[in-house]
Design a protein around this motif. Structure first.
Motif, PDB file in Angstrom:
ATOM      1  N   UNK A 378       0.815  -1.218   0.000  1.00 50.81           N
ATOM      2  CA  UNK A 378       0.000   0.000   0.000  1.00 50.81           C
ATOM      3  C   UNK A 378       0.848   1.269   0.000  1.00 50.81           C
ATOM      4  N   UNK A 379       0.354   2.278  -0.680  1.00 50.73           N
ATOM      5  CA  UNK A 379       1.008   3.597  -0.609  1.00 50.73           C
ATOM      6  C   UNK A 379       0.759   4.204   0.771  1.00 50.73           C
ATOM      7  N   UNK A 380      -0.472   4.066   1.246  1.00 49.59           N
ATOM      8  CA  UNK A 380      -0.754   4.403   2.650  1.00 49.59           C
ATOM      9  C   UNK A 380      -1.753   3.384   3.153  1.00 49.59           C
ATOM     10  N   UNK A 381      -1.764   3.143   4.459  1.00 50.03           N
ATOM     11  CA  UNK A 381      -2.661   2.113   5.013  1.00 50.03           C
ATOM     12  C   UNK A 381      -2.963   2.455   6.460  1.00 50.03           C
ATOM     13  N   UNK A 382      -4.141   3.026   6.719  1.00 50.98           N
ATOM     14  CA  UNK A 382      -4.466   3.429   8.099  1.00 50.98           C
ATOM     15  C   UNK A 382      -4.205   2.307   9.105  1.00 50.98           C
ATOM     16  N   UNK A 383      -4.750   1.130   8.851  1.00 51.18           N
ATOM     17  CA  UNK A 383      -4.395  -0.028   9.682  1.00 51.18           C
ATOM     18  C   UNK A 383      -4.094  -1.195   8.758  1.00 51.18           C
ATOM     19  N   UNK A 384      -5.132  -1.633   8.039  1.00 49.24           N
ATOM     20  CA  UNK A 384      -4.982  -2.838   7.219  1.00 49.24           C
ATOM     21  C   UNK A 384      -5.334  -4.037   8.077  1.00 49.24           C
ATOM     22  N   UNK A 385      -6.272  -4.828   7.581  1.00 54.96           N
ATOM     23  CA  UNK A 385      -6.631  -6.055   8.294  1.00 54.96           C
ATOM     24  C   UNK A 385      -6.042  -7.252   7.572  1.00 54.96           C
TER      25      UNK A 385
END
Ligand code: ADP
Ligand code: GLC
Length: 483
Positions: A378-385
């Motif tokens: 990911x370029x950005x990922x707040x959390x990611x499950x």
């Protein structure tokens, strides 16, 4: 501690991504932590069908502007969580997902749909609530409920405190000022400390400005969103609110995501029976029409196909990946360009690349179990499950060091392996060549079975449960009343 949780999706009934998973699992964990939680969610067709015996609670009359009157129904999930279903057929009785029509465009009346959800949430938290049950805390999630803390502060008065959780700052609920009247907002709301945001109005901005506490879904993302690069225009506001902003990492639902009990799998397994994981790989290869190879790793992807997830970078190195050698299985939907790129890759490499465009819960589980390496650059990922599901399933994640990915995945090194920490592979740069290089490194390591299994055991030993996070939310709720 009484908590009114309000959300626009809730797994397993209505889910477009991780928010649904969180709304399904966190209330259960909060109950176990001693909170009395009720979840307010629109009564979409899937919830109407899942809870046909839901009882009528109250009628909510017109609340101003174009916000229609509505009804509340009560139901209980199998885990004992109370649902408050917001019934308004004109806004919620529709095909498609909560945000999009079946043709893929946003419902044009989304401001009204989620304006109503926000206004009702605020009403239920206020002195004017028609229910006997009054929450201490109104806990809102993402832009769809962003107006609730604002309405609570300025239109619906009450003693309840509000918490606003950011699951993804990229979705802000920004609309033209024309919708203000529909939402029963007026000139007094139209200023920098109100709902105005760069000349339009923003649901999320109103919530971030006026909720008593802000949270986001990982400690790293809490820092990143205060910077210009990741702040998406909100960084100034978030810097100003930094004392009230905290990052609490998500957990995963152990009832749904446990390889030892997962009903979707061909062969359940745990960290002491890793050989059985191989059976899931074979079953997945068969299901997806891949050659039943055991001489190369299988890469897996389950994702929304969007810029955020960096999957354009993977599409660009598809040929290189297959020539490692490796196989690739993809489940996702999103941008039409990316869907087409992955379909073309599958057509070029029959038997080596399998692509399913769409949303398929069971297949998502089987990919988590059957793949060897999970790709999530990911370029950005707040959390990611998905990287946490992968870790729990012993499917080593390959990620970029951003947001929740940085907080959960520890890059392989001999030292980190021996310290029991290494559990995946980290690629620093967001470009195709770096991802291919990291993939080649991971694929090479796959042949070293003792090291690979040591990494898998580290991954599967991690604690991804909701117990710790739920306790942190509870502490946060309590801090609102201790000053
Ligand atoms: P995000 O919320 O940004 O999409 P997360 O990793 O937090 O990312 O959560 C995504 C959730 O949605 C996971 O439960 C994942 O398995 C699921 N998911 C994403 N795409 C699909 C799909 N095409 N089919 C089934 N499940 C999917
Ligand atoms: C968002 C984010 C994802 C997060 C999820 C649940 O959709 O993109 O990183 O895991 O919300 O909090």
């Amino acid at each position: 501690m009484k908590v009114l949780f309000t959300t626009s999706e809730i797994a397993p009934w209505v889910k477009t991504g991780g928010l649904g998973d969180v709304a399904g699992a966190l209330p259960v964990a909060l109950r176990q932590a001693g909170c009395d939680v009720r979840v307010l969610v629109p009564r979409y067709p899937a919830l109407r069908a899942a809870f046909p015996d839901a009882g009528h609670l109250v009628h909510l009359p017109w609340m101003g502007g174009h916000l229609p009157g509505a009804d509340l129904y009560a139901a209980q999930t199998p885990e004992g969580v109370s649902l408050l279903l917001l019934d308004c057929p004109m806004l919620f009785e529709r095909p498609g997902n909560p945000y999009l029509a079946p043709e893929g465009h946003d419902w044009l009346d989304n401001p009204l749909r989620f304006g109503l959800l926000s206004r009702v949430a605020a009403r239920l938290a206020s002195h004017a609530s028609p229910l006997d049950w009054r929450p201490d805390v109104l806990h809102c999630h993402d832009w769809q409920t962003g107006l609730a803390p604002y309405y609570l502060r300025f239109y619906e008065h009450g003693a309840a405190k509000s918490v606003m959780t950011i699951h993804n700052l990229a979705f802000q609920g920004d609309f033209s000022s024309d919708v203000m009247g529909q939402l029963a907002l007026g000139e007094s709301d139209w200023h920098m400390d109100g709902v105005e945001y760069y000349g339009g109005m923003s649901f999320l901005k109103a919530g971030l400005r006026h909720a008593d506490k802000l949270t986001t879904v990982s400690p790293s993302y809490a820092r990143e969103i205060q910077t210009k690069v990741e702040g998406m225009g909100m960084q100034g506001l978030l810097q100003a609110r930094a004392p009230d902003l905290v990052g609490i990492l998500n957990g995963i639902d152990p009832a749904a995501w446990n390889p030892a009990t997962d009903v979707h799998l061909a062969a359940p397994y745990d960290r002491d029976h890793l050989a059985d994981k191989q059976l899931n790989k074979q079953a997945l290869q068969r299901e997806m029409g891949l050659a039943e190879r055991s001489d190369c790793p299988l890469f897996g992807i389950v994702s929304r196909l969007t810029y955020q997830k960096g999957l354009d970078l993977v599409a660009a190195i598809g040929d290189g990946l297959i020539q490692l050698p490796a196989q690739l299985v993809v489940l996702g939907s999103g941008s039409h360009e990316l869907e087409a790129a992955y379909r073309q890759l599958a057509a070029r490499y029959p038997g080596q690349v399998a692509v399913t465009i769409g949303f398929n819960e069971g297949l998502a589980h089987r990919i988590e179990a059957g793949a060897d390496i999970f790709l999530m650059p990911s370029r950005f990922e707040p959390c990611g499950l998905n990287q946490m599901y992968s870790l729990a399933y012993g499917t080593l994640p390959l990620v970029r060091p951003t947001g929740g990915l940085a907080d959960t995945v520890v890059n392989y090194s001999e030292l980190a392996l021996h310290e029991g920490r290494a559990n995946g592979f980290v690629c620093n740069a967001a470009n195709p060549q770096s991802i291919l290089g990291t993939a080649a490194w991971a694929a090479g390591m796959w042949y070293d079975k003792p090291r690979w299994q040591a990494l898998q055991r580290n991954a599967m030993a991690g604690d991804y449960s909701w117990t710790g996070p739920a306790q942190r939310y509870r502490d946060l709720y309590e801090s609102l009343f201790s000053a």
